[in-house]
Scaffold this motif. Structure first.
Motif, PDB file in Angstrom:
ATOM      1  N   LEU A 147       0.916  -1.198   0.018  1.00 49.69           N
ATOM      2  CA  LEU A 147       0.163   0.133  -0.153  1.00 49.69           C
ATOM      3  C   LEU A 147       1.028   1.119  -0.093  1.00 49.69           C
ATOM      4  O   LEU A 147       1.049   1.412   1.223  1.00 49.69           O
ATOM      5  N   GLN A 148       1.352   1.365  -0.417  1.00 50.67           N
ATOM      6  CA  GLN A 148       1.569   3.489  -1.287  1.00 50.67           C
ATOM      7  C   GLN A 148       1.097   3.766  -2.783  1.00 50.67           C
ATOM      8  O   GLN A 148       1.698   3.781  -3.347  1.00 50.67           O
ATOM      9  N   PRO A 149       0.216   4.631  -1.217  1.00 54.45           N
ATOM     10  CA  PRO A 149      -0.972   5.547  -2.651  1.00 54.45           C
ATOM     11  C   PRO A 149       0.040   6.762  -2.834  1.00 54.45           C
ATOM     12  O   PRO A 149       0.846   7.286  -2.750  1.00 54.45           O
ATOM     13  N   SER A 150       0.115   7.016  -4.350  1.00 50.73           N
ATOM     14  CA  SER A 150       0.256   8.661  -4.817  1.00 50.73           C
ATOM     15  C   SER A 150      -0.016   9.907  -4.986  1.00 50.73           C
ATOM     16  O   SER A 150      -1.530   9.305  -4.916  1.00 50.73           O
ATOM     17  N   LEU A 151       0.370  10.192  -4.005  1.00 52.21           N
ATOM     18  CA  LEU A 151      -0.736  11.292  -3.713  1.00 52.21           C
ATOM     19  C   LEU A 151      -0.470  12.653  -5.139  1.00 52.21           C
ATOM     20  O   LEU A 151      -1.248  13.676  -4.310  1.00 52.21           O
ATOM     21  N   GLY A 152       0.162  12.503  -5.846  1.00 57.54           N
ATOM     22  CA  GLY A 152       0.511  13.130  -6.799  1.00 57.54           C
ATOM     23  C   GLY A 152       0.761  14.852  -6.393  1.00 57.54           C
ATOM     24  O   GLY A 152       2.284  14.756  -5.924  1.00 57.54           O
ATOM     25  N   VAL A 153       0.337  15.556  -6.940  1.00 57.16           N
ATOM     26  CA  VAL A 153       0.565  17.536  -6.592  1.00 57.16           C
ATOM     27  C   VAL A 153      -0.016  17.534  -4.996  1.00 57.16           C
ATOM     28  O   VAL A 153       1.407  18.298  -4.218  1.00 57.16           O
ATOM     29  N   PHE A 154      -0.328  16.384  -4.459  1.00 60.23           N
ATOM     30  CA  PHE A 154      -0.350  16.895  -2.996  1.00 60.23           C
ATOM     31  C   PHE A 154       0.535  16.430  -2.552  1.00 60.23           C
ATOM     32  O   PHE A 154       0.502  16.550  -0.527  1.00 60.23           O
ATOM     33  N   TYR A 155       1.596  15.959  -2.235  1.00 61.84           N
ATOM     34  CA  TYR A 155       2.323  15.686  -1.573  1.00 61.84           C
ATOM     35  C   TYR A 155       3.391  16.709  -1.705  1.00 61.84           C
ATOM     36  O   TYR A 155       3.368  16.492  -0.091  1.00 61.84           O
ATOM     37  N   ILE A 156       3.359  17.155  -2.018  1.00 63.84           N
ATOM     38  CA  ILE A 156       4.325  18.719  -1.713  1.00 63.84           C
ATOM     39  C   ILE A 156       3.336  19.176  -0.779  1.00 63.84           C
ATOM     40  O   ILE A 156       3.749  20.070   0.519  1.00 63.84           O
ATOM     41  N   LEU A 157       2.075  19.548   0.065  1.00 63.90           N
ATOM     42  CA  LEU A 157       0.931  19.733   1.147  1.00 63.90           C
ATOM     43  C   LEU A 157       1.499  19.180   1.548  1.00 63.90           C
ATOM     44  O   LEU A 157       2.148  19.306   3.434  1.00 63.90           O
ATOM     45  N   PHE A 158       2.023  17.359   1.814  1.00 66.38           N
ATOM     46  CA  PHE A 158       2.087  16.568   2.620  1.00 66.38           C
ATOM     47  C   PHE A 158       3.476  17.028   2.927  1.00 66.38           C
ATOM     48  O   PHE A 158       2.885  16.733   4.640  1.00 66.38           O
ATOM     49  N   ILE A 159       4.654  16.768   2.250  1.00 70.81           N
ATOM     50  CA  ILE A 159       6.005  17.171   2.778  1.00 70.81           C
ATOM     51  C   ILE A 159       5.794  18.508   4.038  1.00 70.81           C
ATOM     52  O   ILE A 159       5.907  18.554   4.963  1.00 70.81           O
TER      53      ILE A 159
END
Ligand code: 57M
Length: 358
Positions: free
Chosen positions: A166-178
């Motif tokens: 289970l390694q979901p891809s967050l796309g551009v939301f990964y930037i907000l997550f970081i």
């Protein structure tokens, strides 16, 4: 730097081949950090005392803290020097991971330094307003997030502990997550830093845990065996984490109860930011909530306390953050501190076990 200067000599003198090994350079980065702490520490504490850069104790807190008035603060300068100098000395300086970790650590440390400077030296109790401090943190974290997401090509997936597939891809939301991980961990460590050694203990334990995670994620054979994400070159962060462990132990020598120096926001914001950005780059982001569980508990205690007080007019704890609650329950300060360290060690061991339980 030593890696670039001395490793090439291994063709003539085989001894220098040892600089190839991350383990060797990590051990000596930690030892260098300790030496820097022991050499600079006493001098810095004397200088802070001479210049009366001492802590003002708020009177709404536990009475036991009033004796701490005037304790030298901004000792985070020592932690930053002891962590960053060995990193620059022992790490491979062509690694983008190293420069992003240094950028976040030094940048958050500077934000904290400005806050401390205004509060302690200019006697401006407000310091940097919470809003300005948060804005600066988000801006710096955004730069790091952008570099991580675009330049060094770390995948935009998130590692879910216990679920290897289970390694979901967050796309551009990964930037907000970081940004959330970096700013959240920075402020959580800041809230935790309210008793002698209470922040630096779990920070050092967390840095040691991520020293292991970085080494494993950067070793293709081990990463494949454990079925964790292999991040080529991220093993260099093992050296940065090793320097953090050495700097943490070195600072604890002086910050242990009764503290001769406090780290100030200079240290707490920097150390929290460092843990957050390392957790993202070694692809062990979610498990940071377990490794740094003490910081999460401290931050949540404040959120719950303030929310309850504002909505119900009642407190949940005798005082937040939760370390003050135990002090007001009658626990001696050292007992609160050591028990939080014990919990931190247990949480780190559980976090490491997630590498196998998946
Ligand atoms: C960080 N700073 C310490 C030191 C350290 C919303 C509210 C929960 C915010 C929170 C807050 O102000 N947090 C800021 C905590 C302070 O330490 C300085 O700050 C640096 C870290 N940022 O390096 O320079 C005090 O902590 C003690 N200390 C030690 N040993 C150390 O090694 O004893 C720190 C390091 C130092 C020293 O006394 O002065 C801090 O606590 O301010 N506010 C609080 O934490 C306050 N809690 C509160 O207001 N609770 C209310 C709210 C939630 C409604 C409530 O529960 O009802 C407490 N802060 C203080 N005293 N100073 C209240 C008691």
């Amino acid at each position: 730097m030593l890696y670039h200067l001395l490793f090439p000599l291994h063709t003539s003198y085989s001894f220098f081949n040892v600089f190839r090994y991350i383990t060797f350079r990590t051990i000596y980065a930690a030892i260098t950090a300790l030496l820097i702490s022991f050499v600079i520490g006493p001098w810095l504490i004397r200088r802070l005392r001479e210049r009366q850069i001492g802590q003002t104790i708020r009177h709404n807190g536990p009475e036991s803290h009033l004796v701490k008035e005037g304790t030298p603060t901004m000792g985070g300068v020592l932690v930053l020097l002891a962590a960053l100098l060995p990193t620059l000395l022992w790490a491979n300086l062509t690694s983008p991971y190293i420069w992003i970790a240094v950028l976040v650590t030094a940048g958050f440390g500077f934000i904290g330094f400005v806050d401390d400077y205004r509060k302690v030296i200019r006697k401006d109790t407000e310091g940097l307003s919470a809003r300005k401090k948060l804005l600066l943190q988000v801006l710096l974290a955004s730069l790091a997030a952008w570099l991580i997401y675009t330049d060094i090509g770390i995948k935009d997936t998130v590692t879910i502990p216990f679920f290897k597939n289970l390694q979901p891809s967050l796309g551009v939301f990964y930037i907000l997550f970081i940004i959330f991980v970096i700013v959240g961990s920075s402020n959580a460590v800041n809230l935790t830093d309210g008793l002698d050694g209470l922040a630096i203990g779990p920070t050092t334990i967390s840095a040691g845990t991520y020293m292991l995670f970085a080494y494993l994620a950067g070793n293709v054979k081990i990463a494949n065996y454990l079925q964790i994400q292999y991040v080529p070159g991220v093993g260099e962060l093992t050296i940065f984490c090793g320097a953090m462990v050495g700097a943490g132990l070195g600072f604890l020598w002086f910050n242990s109860y009764p503290a001769q120096v406090f780290m100030g926001d200079t240290g707490s914001l920097a150390l929290g930011g460092a843990l957050g950005v390392v957790a993202v780059m070694v692809k062990q982001e979610i498990v940071l909530a377990l490794v740094g569980g003490i910081f999460v508990i401290e931050a949540l205690s404040v959120i719950f306390q303030v929310t309850s007080y504002k909505t119900r007019g009642k407190r949940i704890f005798k005082m937040a953050p939760i370390h003050h609650h135990f002090e007001l329950k009658g626990w001696a300060e050292p007992k609160v501190i050591v028990r939080f360290w014990i919990i931190s060690i247990i949480l780190a061991l559980l976090a490491i076990s997630t590498l196998k339980i998946r």
